[in-house]
Design an enzyme around this catalytic site. Structure first.
Site, PDB file in Angstrom:
ATOM      1  N   GLU A 246       9.545  -4.447  10.197  1.00 50.63           N
ATOM      2  CA  GLU A 246       9.975  -2.884   9.738  1.00 50.63           C
ATOM      3  C   GLU A 246      10.432  -2.115  10.823  1.00 50.63           C
ATOM      4  O   GLU A 246       9.830  -1.706  11.748  1.00 50.63           O
ATOM      5  CB  GLU A 246       8.617  -2.197   8.990  1.00 50.63           C
ATOM      6  CG  GLU A 246       8.911  -0.681   8.423  1.00 50.63           C
ATOM      7  CD  GLU A 246       8.088  -0.371   7.497  1.00 50.63           C
ATOM      8  OE1 GLU A 246       7.010  -1.232   7.086  1.00 50.63           O
ATOM      9  OE2 GLU A 246       8.122   0.874   6.863  1.00 50.63           O
TER      10      GLU A 246
ATOM     11  N   GLU B 198      -1.061  -5.496   8.459  1.00 52.80           N
ATOM     12  CA  GLU B 198      -0.420  -4.972   9.554  1.00 52.80           C
ATOM     13  C   GLU B 198      -0.819  -5.301  11.179  1.00 52.80           C
ATOM     14  O   GLU B 198      -2.148  -5.345  11.259  1.00 52.80           O
ATOM     15  CB  GLU B 198      -0.160  -3.602   9.324  1.00 52.80           C
ATOM     16  CG  GLU B 198       0.318  -3.198   8.045  1.00 52.80           C
ATOM     17  CD  GLU B 198       0.442  -1.633   7.704  1.00 52.80           C
ATOM     18  OE1 GLU B 198       0.102  -0.789   8.831  1.00 52.80           O
ATOM     19  OE2 GLU B 198       1.078  -1.392   6.896  1.00 52.80           O
TER      20      GLU B 198
ATOM     21  N   ASP C 229       0.824  -1.085  -0.003  1.00 55.10           N
ATOM     22  CA  ASP C 229      -0.028  -0.038  -0.118  1.00 55.10           C
ATOM     23  C   ASP C 229       0.803   1.005   0.043  1.00 55.10           C
ATOM     24  O   ASP C 229       0.543   2.356   0.008  1.00 55.10           O
ATOM     25  CB  ASP C 229      -0.921   0.110   1.157  1.00 55.10           C
ATOM     26  CG  ASP C 229      -0.406   0.014   2.392  1.00 55.10           C
ATOM     27  OD1 ASP C 229       0.954   0.064   2.761  1.00 55.10           O
ATOM     28  OD2 ASP C 229      -1.219   0.135   3.581  1.00 55.10           O
ATOM     29  N   SER C 230       2.344   0.852  -0.046  1.00 60.00           N
ATOM     30  CA  SER C 230       3.238   1.960  -0.111  1.00 60.00           C
ATOM     31  C   SER C 230       3.017   2.689  -1.401  1.00 60.00           C
ATOM     32  O   SER C 230       3.213   3.825  -1.906  1.00 60.00           O
ATOM     33  CB  SER C 230       4.631   1.721  -0.296  1.00 60.00           C
ATOM     34  OG  SER C 230       4.565   0.560  -0.825  1.00 60.00           O
TER      35      SER C 230
ATOM     36  N   LYS D  42      -1.210  -9.484   2.829  1.00 59.31           N
ATOM     37  CA  LYS D  42      -0.424  -8.950   4.046  1.00 59.31           C
ATOM     38  C   LYS D  42      -1.434  -8.201   4.899  1.00 59.31           C
ATOM     39  O   LYS D  42      -1.945  -7.176   4.177  1.00 59.31           O
ATOM     40  CB  LYS D  42       0.760  -8.323   3.369  1.00 59.31           C
ATOM     41  CG  LYS D  42       1.689  -7.968   4.748  1.00 59.31           C
ATOM     42  CD  LYS D  42       3.053  -7.132   4.506  1.00 59.31           C
ATOM     43  CE  LYS D  42       3.288  -5.937   3.881  1.00 59.31           C
ATOM     44  NZ  LYS D  42       2.445  -4.902   4.730  1.00 59.31           N
TER      45      LYS D  42
ATOM     46  N   ASP E 144      -1.137  -6.188  -0.276  1.00 58.04           N
ATOM     47  CA  ASP E 144      -1.257  -5.392   0.797  1.00 58.04           C
ATOM     48  C   ASP E 144      -2.827  -5.220   1.163  1.00 58.04           C
ATOM     49  O   ASP E 144      -3.237  -4.372   0.082  1.00 58.04           O
ATOM     50  CB  ASP E 144      -0.429  -4.125   0.678  1.00 58.04           C
ATOM     51  CG  ASP E 144       0.251  -3.912   2.212  1.00 58.04           C
ATOM     52  OD1 ASP E 144       0.077  -4.725   3.200  1.00 58.04           O
ATOM     53  OD2 ASP E 144       1.131  -3.021   2.283  1.00 58.04           O
TER      54      ASP E 144
HETATM   55  O1  KIV Z   1       3.661  -1.071   1.824  1.00 61.29           O
HETATM   56  C1  KIV Z   1       4.840  -1.439   1.628  1.00 61.29           C
HETATM   57  O2  KIV Z   1       5.392  -1.417   0.618  1.00 61.29           O
HETATM   58  C2  KIV Z   1       5.155  -2.410   2.815  1.00 61.29           C
HETATM   59  C3  KIV Z   1       6.720  -2.740   2.663  1.00 61.29           C
HETATM   60  C4  KIV Z   1       7.520  -1.475   3.091  1.00 61.29           C
HETATM   61  C5  KIV Z   1       6.895  -3.955   3.680  1.00 61.29           C
HETATM   62  O3  KIV Z   1       4.601  -2.732   3.594  1.00 61.29           O
END
Ligand code: KIV
Length: 295
Positions: A189, A121, A50-51, A119, A89
């Site tokens: 992280e 969090e 989600d970056s 993924k 994510d």
């Molecule tokens: O969103 C993302 O790119 C991430 C990574 C930094 C692990 O969660």
């Protein structure tokens, strides 16, 4: 000649890598062309992070990212990938409101976007319960502890987590609970290297570090950080492999110059009528135009 068919990375193959102490390489991707390059470079896991919100969509943090945006980009990535394991994510609020909604949203990544896993969090009791439901729905889950960017409103800033003993114990506890809940791998992280090392030794699943030092089972970076395309953000843990912003800008400025000075397009980049018919065609077209204008 026999063509070698790329071997798909699977979750058991990642576990074997941990057993054999082979490092696991993870990189983010958000679109078809870069996912293709990353896959060809034999990266093990592609994370559609989600970056996306920050490095591609220009949001200030990851909180505004929507399910639809994540699905759109995950689909582009999975269309390109033949080999890597693709992890999507789950964006903020896609799994926070109810377990049912969390499972339904995760299933969209598997069913519609063809991701291999999701993924999430954190490791609150609600998250651990959600993980059990996701596994029940045959959806593999990657965990994420330490600096979890969706908790930015709690943290106040993007800062190393686990520097004091209480925080370090909480992160270790979270990692152990996620392992017990059944995650297949764990992102660590922005935590002290020593803590990452203890977690890595203690849990049976692979740890994937980002700002967690060299002792994790694998490493993840955000593609745009690696390529130097995010010139405004540069955390200590990022290693830039290209001055991408500078190089892209140079190339684009050259294009601007070429068009403005009529250096491009040139003869080399032009199409023509077939040579035998060319002069006749031009004559015909001019005549046709003249007759049309005379009407
Ligand atoms: O969103 C993302 O790119 C991430 C990574 C930094 C692990 O969660």
């Amino acid at each position: 000649m026999t063509k070698t068919i790329p071997k798909k990375i699977t979750i058991p193959s990642l576990w074997r890598k941990k057993e054999n102490q082979e490092k696991i390489v993870v990189l983010t991707a958000y679109d078809y062309p870069t996912a293709r390059i990353i896959d060809q470079a034999e990266v093990d896991i592609i994370l559609v992070g989600d970056s996306l919100g920050m490095v591609v969509l220009g949001y200030e943090d990851t909180l505004p990212v929507t399910m639809e945006e994540m699905l759109h980009h995950t689909k582009a990535v999975t269309r390109a990938v033949k080999q890597a394991l693709v992890v999507a994510d789950m964006p903020y609020l896609s799994y926070h409101l109810s377990p049912q909604e969390g499972v339904a949203n995760a299933a969209r990544f598997i069913k519609e976007a063809r991701a291999d896993a999701v993924k999430i969090e954190g490791a609150s009791p609600a998250r651990l319960h959600l993980i059990s439901l996701l596994l029940e729905a045959e959806i593999p889950v990657m965990g994420h502890v330490g600096l979890t960017p969706q908790s930015i409103r709690h943290f106040g800033e993007y800062r190393v987590q686990g520097k004091n003993l209480t925080q370090a114990k909480n992160i270790l506890q979270a990692a152990l609970e996620l392992e017990k809940a059944g995650v297949f791998a764990l992102v660590l992280e922005s935590i002290p290297r020593e803590l990452a090392q203890i977690i890595t030794q203690k849990v049976a699943v692979p740890t994937i570090g980002i700002g967690a030092g060299p002792d994790c089972d694998g490493q993840v970076l955000v593609l745009h950080d690696l390529l130097g395309l995010s010139p405004d953000i540069s955390p200590k843990f990022v290693k830039k492999y290209l001055e991408g912003h500078h190089l892209f800008r140079q190339a684009i400025e050259q294009y601007v110059q070429d068009v403005r000075t009529a250096r491009f397009p040139d003869e080399e980049h032009s199409y023509h009528f077939n040579s035998h018919a060319s002069s006749e065609f031009i004559k015909e077209l001019k005549l046709w135009l003249k007759e049309k204008e005379a009407k």
